[in-house]
Write a protein that holds these residues in place. Structure first.
Motif, mmCIF file in Angstrom:
data_model
loop_
_atom_site.group_PDB
_atom_site.id
_atom_site.type_symbol
_atom_site.label_atom_id
_atom_site.label_comp_id
_atom_site.label_asym_id
_atom_site.label_seq_id
_atom_site.Cartn_x
_atom_site.Cartn_y
_atom_site.Cartn_z
ATOM 1 N N VAL A 196 0.848 -1.186 0.000
ATOM 2 C CA VAL A 196 0.000 0.000 0.000
ATOM 3 C C VAL A 196 0.888 1.241 0.000
ATOM 4 O O VAL A 196 1.763 1.392 0.846
ATOM 5 C CB VAL A 196 -0.932 0.030 1.240
ATOM 6 C CG1 VAL A 196 -1.807 1.276 1.216
ATOM 7 C CG2 VAL A 196 -1.780 -1.224 1.311
ATOM 8 N N LEU A 197 0.640 2.108 -0.975
ATOM 9 C CA LEU A 197 1.289 3.410 -1.085
ATOM 10 C C LEU A 197 0.223 4.493 -0.956
ATOM 11 O O LEU A 197 -0.978 4.209 -1.063
ATOM 12 C CB LEU A 197 1.978 3.558 -2.445
ATOM 13 C CG LEU A 197 3.170 2.657 -2.721
ATOM 14 C CD1 LEU A 197 3.425 2.561 -4.213
ATOM 15 C CD2 LEU A 197 4.392 3.189 -2.016
ATOM 16 N N GLU A 198 0.640 5.733 -0.767
ATOM 17 C CA GLU A 198 -0.287 6.870 -0.734
ATOM 18 C C GLU A 198 -1.139 6.851 -2.007
ATOM 19 O O GLU A 198 -0.640 6.583 -3.099
ATOM 20 C CB GLU A 198 0.502 8.180 -0.652
ATOM 21 C CG GLU A 198 -0.349 9.421 -0.756
ATOM 22 C CD GLU A 198 -1.305 9.626 0.405
ATOM 23 O OE1 GLU A 198 -2.357 10.246 0.196
ATOM 24 O OE2 GLU A 198 -0.995 9.164 1.515
ATOM 25 N N GLY A 199 -2.429 7.086 -1.874
ATOM 26 C CA GLY A 199 -3.325 7.146 -3.025
ATOM 27 C C GLY A 199 -3.876 5.800 -3.470
ATOM 28 O O GLY A 199 -4.544 5.722 -4.497
ATOM 29 N N HIS A 200 -3.619 4.739 -2.722
ATOM 30 C CA HIS A 200 -4.117 3.401 -3.078
ATOM 31 C C HIS A 200 -5.636 3.412 -3.082
ATOM 32 O O HIS A 200 -6.273 4.110 -2.285
ATOM 33 C CB HIS A 200 -3.602 2.380 -2.056
ATOM 34 C CG HIS A 200 -3.729 0.964 -2.509
ATOM 35 N ND1 HIS A 200 -4.930 0.315 -2.613
ATOM 36 C CD2 HIS A 200 -2.781 0.065 -2.878
ATOM 37 C CE1 HIS A 200 -4.730 -0.920 -3.029
ATOM 38 N NE2 HIS A 200 -3.423 -1.101 -3.198
ATOM 39 N N ALA A 201 -6.231 2.623 -3.947
ATOM 40 C CA ALA A 201 -7.690 2.504 -4.007
ATOM 41 C C ALA A 201 -8.211 1.907 -2.693
ATOM 42 O O ALA A 201 -7.564 1.035 -2.107
ATOM 43 C CB ALA A 201 -8.094 1.602 -5.167
ATOM 44 N N PRO A 202 -9.372 2.370 -2.227
ATOM 45 C CA PRO A 202 -9.940 1.847 -0.977
ATOM 46 C C PRO A 202 -10.294 0.359 -1.098
ATOM 47 O O PRO A 202 -10.782 -0.079 -2.140
ATOM 48 C CB PRO A 202 -11.209 2.666 -0.782
ATOM 49 C CG PRO A 202 -11.031 3.874 -1.618
ATOM 50 C CD PRO A 202 -10.172 3.461 -2.773
ATOM 51 N N PHE A 203 -10.021 -0.396 -0.059
ATOM 52 C CA PHE A 203 -10.440 -1.794 0.021
ATOM 53 C C PHE A 203 -10.215 -2.325 1.424
ATOM 54 O O PHE A 203 -9.575 -1.672 2.237
ATOM 55 C CB PHE A 203 -9.717 -2.673 -1.024
ATOM 56 C CG PHE A 203 -8.336 -3.099 -0.637
ATOM 57 C CD1 PHE A 203 -8.096 -4.382 -0.180
ATOM 58 C CD2 PHE A 203 -7.263 -2.233 -0.732
ATOM 59 C CE1 PHE A 203 -6.819 -4.783 0.178
ATOM 60 C CE2 PHE A 203 -5.990 -2.625 -0.382
ATOM 61 C CZ PHE A 203 -5.769 -3.900 0.071
ATOM 62 N N MET A 204 -10.740 -3.525 1.678
ATOM 63 C CA MET A 204 -10.545 -4.202 2.965
ATOM 64 C C MET A 204 -10.044 -5.608 2.699
ATOM 65 O O MET A 204 -10.341 -6.189 1.657
ATOM 66 C CB MET A 204 -11.849 -4.277 3.757
ATOM 67 C CG MET A 204 -12.301 -2.950 4.305
ATOM 68 S SD MET A 204 -13.686 -3.131 5.421
ATOM 69 C CE MET A 204 -12.855 -3.793 6.855
ATOM 70 N N SER A 205 -9.289 -6.151 3.641
ATOM 71 C CA SER A 205 -8.764 -7.506 3.524
ATOM 72 C C SER A 205 -8.588 -8.096 4.914
ATOM 73 O O SER A 205 -8.370 -7.365 5.874
ATOM 74 C CB SER A 205 -7.405 -7.488 2.814
ATOM 75 O OG SER A 205 -6.802 -8.773 2.814
ATOM 76 N N THR A 206 -8.668 -9.411 4.980
ATOM 77 C CA THR A 206 -8.296 -10.083 6.221
ATOM 78 C C THR A 206 -6.772 -10.250 6.210
ATOM 79 O O THR A 206 -6.141 -10.278 5.160
ATOM 80 C CB THR A 206 -8.990 -11.446 6.360
ATOM 81 O OG1 THR A 206 -8.790 -12.194 5.158
ATOM 82 C CG2 THR A 206 -10.478 -11.274 6.620
ATOM 83 N N VAL A 207 -6.197 -10.332 7.410
ATOM 84 C CA VAL A 207 -4.747 -10.446 7.574
ATOM 85 C C VAL A 207 -4.437 -11.802 8.180
ATOM 86 O O VAL A 207 -5.082 -12.224 9.143
ATOM 87 C CB VAL A 207 -4.221 -9.317 8.494
ATOM 88 C CG1 VAL A 207 -2.741 -9.493 8.782
ATOM 89 C CG2 VAL A 207 -4.494 -7.956 7.878
ATOM 90 N N LYS A 208 -3.451 -12.500 7.593
ATOM 91 C CA LYS A 208 -3.036 -13.787 8.161
ATOM 92 C C LYS A 208 -1.812 -13.576 9.045
ATOM 93 O O LYS A 208 -1.179 -12.512 9.013
ATOM 94 C CB LYS A 208 -2.735 -14.798 7.061
ATOM 95 C CG LYS A 208 -1.516 -14.483 6.240
ATOM 96 C CD LYS A 208 -1.267 -15.566 5.210
ATOM 97 C CE LYS A 208 0.022 -15.276 4.443
ATOM 98 N NZ LYS A 208 0.332 -16.309 3.476
ATOM 99 N N ASP A 209 -1.477 -14.584 9.831
ATOM 100 C CA ASP A 209 -0.280 -14.528 10.669
ATOM 101 C C ASP A 209 0.937 -14.313 9.783
ATOM 102 O O ASP A 209 1.089 -14.977 8.751
ATOM 103 C CB ASP A 209 -0.105 -15.832 11.446
ATOM 104 C CG ASP A 209 -1.227 -16.077 12.448
ATOM 105 O OD1 ASP A 209 -2.116 -15.220 12.575
ATOM 106 O OD2 ASP A 209 -1.203 -17.144 13.096
#
Length: 85
Positions: free
Chosen positions: A33-46
């Motif tokens: 992710v950099l500045e200006g990235h498109a909005p989104f959501m994600s789950t995070v794994k270990d």
């Protein structure tokens, strides 16, 4: 340009800072992710979040266990179930 990055757990705010880029271990694969990235959501794994303070710098790694990541107008927020350290 900088990206606002926040790392939080249910118990506390771990980080809130301006960085160049963050690489997150998403359940569908790592994503940067950099500045200006498109909005989104994600789950995070270990795994390890890699924080790049500036372009070309070596990343700082932060071990996390599970959670969610959200990219929005205010930057990147990672809500981790647990952060080591």
């Amino acid at each position: 340009m900088s990206l606002h990055f926040e790392l939080v757990t249910p118990a506390r705010l771990v980080r809130s800072e301006e960085v160049h880029m963050v690489v997150v271990p998403g359940t569908d694969g790592e994503f940067g992710v950099l500045e200006g990235h498109a909005p989104f959501m994600s789950t995070v794994k270990d795994g390890s979040i890699k924080v790049y303070k500036s372009a070309g710098s070596a990343p700082e790694e932060i071990k996390v266990q599970g959670g969610f990541a959200e990219v929005g107008a205010n930057g990147l927020t990672v809500l981790a179930e647990h952060v080591e350290g």
